[in-house]
Write a protein that holds these residues in place. Structure first.
Motif, PDB file in Angstrom:
ATOM      1  N   TYR A   1      -0.559   5.317  -6.725  1.00 43.24           N
ATOM      2  CA  TYR A   1      -1.551   4.428  -6.122  1.00 43.24           C
ATOM      3  C   TYR A   1      -1.223   3.000  -6.527  1.00 43.24           C
ATOM      4  O   TYR A   1      -0.559   2.763  -7.537  1.00 43.24           O
ATOM      5  CB  TYR A   1      -2.965   4.776  -6.612  1.00 43.24           C
TER       6      TYR A   1
ATOM      7  N   SER B   1      -5.245  -2.999  -8.584  1.00 38.30           N
ATOM      8  CA  SER B   1      -5.755  -4.336  -8.302  1.00 38.30           C
ATOM      9  C   SER B   1      -5.183  -5.320  -9.324  1.00 38.30           C
ATOM     10  O   SER B   1      -4.582  -4.917 -10.327  1.00 38.30           O
ATOM     11  CB  SER B   1      -7.281  -4.351  -8.368  1.00 38.30           C
TER      12      SER B   1
ATOM     13  N   ASP C   1      -1.701   8.827 -10.718  1.00 38.14           N
ATOM     14  CA  ASP C   1      -3.026   9.293 -11.120  1.00 38.14           C
ATOM     15  C   ASP C   1      -2.938  10.741 -11.581  1.00 38.14           C
ATOM     16  O   ASP C   1      -1.891  11.396 -11.481  1.00 38.14           O
ATOM     17  CB  ASP C   1      -4.007   9.148  -9.958  1.00 38.14           C
TER      18      ASP C   1
ATOM     19  N   TRP D   1       0.858  -1.188   0.000  1.00 38.78           N
ATOM     20  CA  TRP D   1       0.000   0.000   0.000  1.00 38.78           C
ATOM     21  C   TRP D   1       0.888   1.229   0.000  1.00 38.78           C
ATOM     22  O   TRP D   1       2.077   1.156   0.315  1.00 38.78           O
ATOM     23  CB  TRP D   1      -0.970   0.004   1.174  1.00 38.78           C
TER      24      TRP D   1
ATOM     25  N   ALA E   1      -5.622   1.589   0.663  1.00 43.21           N
ATOM     26  CA  ALA E   1      -5.950   0.443  -0.190  1.00 43.21           C
ATOM     27  C   ALA E   1      -4.712  -0.413  -0.416  1.00 43.21           C
ATOM     28  O   ALA E   1      -3.616   0.099  -0.632  1.00 43.21           O
ATOM     29  CB  ALA E   1      -6.505   0.921  -1.531  1.00 43.21           C
TER      30      ALA E   1
ATOM     31  N   GLN F   1      -0.400   8.103   0.535  1.00 42.50           N
ATOM     32  CA  GLN F   1      -0.417   9.243  -0.377  1.00 42.50           C
ATOM     33  C   GLN F   1      -0.056  10.555   0.315  1.00 42.50           C
ATOM     34  O   GLN F   1       0.390  11.494  -0.347  1.00 42.50           O
ATOM     35  CB  GLN F   1      -1.780   9.373  -1.076  1.00 42.50           C
TER      36      GLN F   1
ATOM     37  N   LEU G   1      -6.615   1.766  -7.320  1.00 44.86           N
ATOM     38  CA  LEU G   1      -7.274   1.728  -6.015  1.00 44.86           C
ATOM     39  C   LEU G   1      -6.974   3.037  -5.288  1.00 44.86           C
ATOM     40  O   LEU G   1      -5.887   3.223  -4.759  1.00 44.86           O
ATOM     41  CB  LEU G   1      -6.785   0.529  -5.202  1.00 44.86           C
ATOM     42  N   GLN G   2      -7.926   3.946  -5.272  1.00 43.11           N
ATOM     43  CA  GLN G   2      -7.701   5.297  -4.753  1.00 43.11           C
ATOM     44  C   GLN G   2      -8.155   5.503  -3.313  1.00 43.11           C
ATOM     45  O   GLN G   2      -7.973   6.587  -2.775  1.00 43.11           O
ATOM     46  CB  GLN G   2      -8.398   6.307  -5.654  1.00 43.11           C
ATOM     47  N   GLU G   3      -8.723   4.478  -2.682  1.00 40.96           N
ATOM     48  CA  GLU G   3      -9.136   4.635  -1.300  1.00 40.96           C
ATOM     49  C   GLU G   3      -7.894   4.719  -0.414  1.00 40.96           C
ATOM     50  O   GLU G   3      -6.928   3.995  -0.617  1.00 40.96           O
ATOM     51  CB  GLU G   3      -9.985   3.442  -0.836  1.00 40.96           C
ATOM     52  N   PRO G   4      -7.901   5.597   0.602  1.00 41.16           N
ATOM     53  CA  PRO G   4      -6.749   5.677   1.515  1.00 41.16           C
ATOM     54  C   PRO G   4      -6.482   4.316   2.163  1.00 41.16           C
ATOM     55  O   PRO G   4      -7.401   3.654   2.636  1.00 41.16           O
ATOM     56  CB  PRO G   4      -7.193   6.697   2.555  1.00 41.16           C
TER      57      PRO G   4
END
Length: 115
Positions: A60, A63, A54, A31, A74, A34, A69-72
């Motif tokens: 990032y 998958s 991005d 992971w 991830a 960011q 996968l941009q969720e913190p």
């Protein structure tokens, strides 16, 4: 007689004092924090199958289906065939923001919090 060199990386790029079996025992995930990413893109150069920059200029993980996968926080699995590239990305990252850990116990083996 066995001589150990604490400063030398073990087999297959394992951390010093750890052999390749220990380093790769079980599945690994990676992971990116960011908040620390400098947008340098070294990770995407080393392992474009795993990392991507991005539009915001930050890196990032992707998958297995190549989805960003941009969720913190991830995570994505690290394929064994890409372990060296992902490890090198973590080592060379100027922001120290790439974390590689075992899935089983969440112990970081490469990155700023590696033991």
């Amino acid at each position: 007689m066995t001589v150990q060199n604490e400063d030398r990386a073990g087999a297959a790029g394992a951390p010093a004092g750890q052999d390749a079996t220990e380093a790769t025992d079980g599945a690994l995930e990676v992971w990116i924090d960011q908040d620390l990413c400098t947008g340098d893109g070294i990770c995407a150069q080393y392992a474009p199958e795993v990392f991507e920059l991005d539009i915001d200029g930050l890196a990032y993980v992707k998958s297995a289906d190549d989805e960003l996968l941009q969720e913190p926080g991830a995570t994505t699995p690290v394929p064994l065939t890409l372990l060296t590239d992902v490890r090198d990305s973590a080592k060379e990252c100027p922001g120290d923001c790439i974390h590689v850990r075992r899935i089983s116990d969440k112990v970081e083996i490469y990155g700023p919090d590696a033991e």
